[in-house]
Design an enzyme around this catalytic site. Structure first.
Site, PDB file in Angstrom:
ATOM      1  CE  LYS A 112      34.926  39.162  42.308  1.00 23.80           C
ATOM      2  NZ  LYS A 112      33.992  38.771  43.383  1.00 23.80           N
ATOM      3  CD  GLU A 134      42.617  45.180  41.282  1.00 22.70           C
ATOM      4  OE1 GLU A 134      41.515  44.753  41.668  1.00 22.70           O
ATOM      5  OE2 GLU A 134      42.769  45.763  40.198  1.00 22.70           O
ATOM      6  CB  SER A 405      26.793  37.046  43.588  1.00 22.58           C
ATOM      7  OG  SER A 405      27.061  36.890  44.973  1.00 22.58           O
TER       8      SER A 405
HETATM    9  C1  LIG Z   1      33.402  39.450  44.375  1.00 17.48           C
HETATM   10  C2  LIG Z   1      32.076  38.946  44.778  1.00 17.48           C
HETATM   11  C3  LIG Z   1      31.024  39.816  45.143  1.00 17.48           C
HETATM   12  C4  LIG Z   1      31.185  41.303  45.247  1.00 17.48           C
HETATM   13  O1  LIG Z   1      31.522  41.940  44.065  1.00 17.48           O
HETATM   14  P1  LIG Z   1      30.492  42.863  43.290  1.00 17.48           P
HETATM   15  O2  LIG Z   1      31.324  43.600  42.306  1.00 17.48           O
HETATM   16  O3  LIG Z   1      29.869  43.777  44.297  1.00 17.48           O
HETATM   17  O4  LIG Z   1      29.498  41.985  42.661  1.00 17.48           O
HETATM   18  C5  LIG Z   1      29.791  39.271  45.448  1.00 17.48           C
HETATM   19  N1  LIG Z   1      29.583  37.937  45.415  1.00 17.48           N
HETATM   20  C6  LIG Z   1      30.559  37.076  45.088  1.00 17.48           C
HETATM   21  C7  LIG Z   1      30.256  35.613  45.086  1.00 17.48           C
HETATM   22  C8  LIG Z   1      31.835  37.541  44.751  1.00 17.48           C
HETATM   23  O5  LIG Z   1      32.795  36.665  44.434  1.00 17.48           O
END
Ligand SMILES: *Cc1c(COP(=O)(O)O)cnc(C)c1O
Length: 437
Positions: A112, A134, A405
């Site tokens: 993020k 937000e 992610s």
């Molecule tokens: C917020 C988040 C997501 C989902 O958000 P995307 O916009 O779909 O990438 C996925 N993995 C993690 C670790 C997150 O914090």
């Protein structure tokens, strides 16, 4: 005598492409086939137009060296590049090479920051003096607060009252980084109401304020801009794959909530037909939808959604037959969103991206499997990608890249609670964590 330079058609392009394959779509008008667009109130149009102009100048044309400063800050503050790591035990288990793109190692523990840093920096180049955002579970708010503190920008985060009470560590993190957290009391006190409140703020403060949207959603130019900031994931992964294996991956796998880590992981591979792309949605407890109750016990908008308009863009949404947005569900708060980015919806319709739903149980098993076998505790969002691997590995090629992610530290309380409800092979004995001794 040196070898003559010859290249076969099959040989992958080893340079990080200057044309940036896969990043042309939606550029000029924000349309991805029937999806995308700018469905915003008249009062917000000036802000959207100003932002589109800034995106084209600073991000696309690198005016004033914007992208160079962005890259440098991603490296020095964000800890990039992240490794592409071979997962030895998973490779053995699935009888093919499994590589992990380690976005969990980005500062803050998830992808993020790539987007938050890009947007706060862009706001600075635009001469804005205030940041708003937000947040639902608090992950995007936390990333934005970090980026704002890093760049010395005042920041206010809108958050539903119920979410504030559920996510105290993230609220504390935002405040520690000097942001204000504004509770939103309206409605159910969750993300939906917080978004409306942030839009209202922006409509009256556009002169000096930038609204940082947290995924590849919202009106143009947000979906393309957020994708371009997150594309650093696949720019690195592409070069790293070629360096380590001499070839492109056969498959790229990423979980999808709004779809920003997904589009970031796919961006530079979209034009490579040989690379299969898999977007893993939250299948929740079941894919069955209770129309009467207005509840979808999943967040699988690519699989179960229908076309509609949400938060300024036409896309695929979980909605009932009257067009009312349904409540979604997932074990992971970051995937718990009723819509999905318009480009991802388009790529699925085109047959370029394979949408797959993985349910709560399989995701939690994936969470335990990656932790136990590879020493990496993933976010519950990310864990869905490992649930996919377990269920679909036989359909995949020889070199699979999974985008990790985020890391799971934020999810430990949820993981204790959810693990205690289930019988998961190899999971710790839960009695000592849930008051049983
Ligand atoms: C917020 C988040 C997501 C989902 O958000 P995307 O916009 O779909 O990438 C996925 N993995 C993690 C670790 C997150 O914090």
């Amino acid at each position: 005598m040196s070898e003559p330079e010859t290249r076969t058609a099959e040989e992958p392009d080893t340079a990080v492409p200057s044309r940036r394959p896969g990043r042309e779509r939606g550029r000029d008008d924000g349309k991805f086939g029937r999806y995308g667009g700018q469905y915003v109130p008249e009062a917000l149009m000036p802000a959207i137009e100003e932002l589109t102009d800034a995106y084209e100048r600073y991000v696309l044309a690198n005016e004033d060296g914007f992208m160079d400063e962005f890259r440098e800050r991603l490296a020095d503050f964000g800890g990039r590049p992240t490794p592409l790591q071979r997962a030895d035990r998973l490779s053995e288990r699935y009888d093919r090479d499994i590589y992990l793109k380690r976005e969990d190692l980005v500062h803050g523990g998830a992808h993020k920051l790539n987007n938050a840093l890009g947007q706060v920096l862009l706001a600075k180049y635009m001469g804005k003096e205030r940041i708003i955002a937000e947040t639902g579970a608090g992950q995007h708010g936390t990333a934005t607060a970090m980026a704002a503190a890093h760049l010395g920008m005042p920041c206010e985060i809108y958050m539903g009252e119920r979410d504030i009470n559920r996510q105290r560590p993230n609220v504390f993190r935002m405040k520690l980084n000097g942001s204000e957290v504004n509770p939103v009391i309206a409605g159910r006190g969750t993300l939906k109401e917080a978004i409306s409140e942030t839009m209202r703020d922006w409509a009256t403060t556009v002169e000096n304020t930038h609204y940082v949207i947290g995924s590849v959603v919202g009106p143009h130019p947000f979906p393309v801009m957020v994708r371009d900031f997150q594309a650093v994931i696949s720019e690195e992964a592409r070069a790293q794959s070629i360096e380590k294996t001499g070839d492109l991956p056969s498959d790229v796998v990423a979980c999808a909530g709004g779809g920003s880590n997904t589009m970031g992981a796919f961006a530079t591979f979209v034009d490579d037909e040989a690379v299969d792309l898999h977007a893993v949605e939250a299948g929740g407890s079941t894919l069955e939808v209770d129309e009467e109750a207005g509840v979808a016990p999943n967040s699988a908008s690519l699989y179960a959604g229908e076309e509609g308009v949400l938060h300024g863009a036409r896309t695929k949404l979980l909605q009932d037959s009257d067009g009312q947005i349904m409540e979604s569900h997932s074990i992971s708060s970051g995937l718990d969103y009723a819509g999905v980015g318009p480009e991802l919806a388009y790529l699925v319709d085109e047959g370029r991206v394979n949408p797959v739903a993985v349910d709560d149980d399989a995701a939690l098993e994936g969470f335990h499997r990656l932790s136990r076998t590879e020493g990496i505790i993933p976010a519950l969002e990310t864990a869905h990608a490992f649930g996919f691997l377990e269920e679909h590995h036989e359909e995949l090629g020889e070199r699979v890249v999974v985008n990790v992610s985020g890391r799971g530290d934020k999810d430990l309380d949820a993981a204790i609670e959810e693990t205690d409800k289930r019988d998961i092979e190899g999971a710790p004995d839960m009695s000592m964590f849930t008051g049983g001794i």
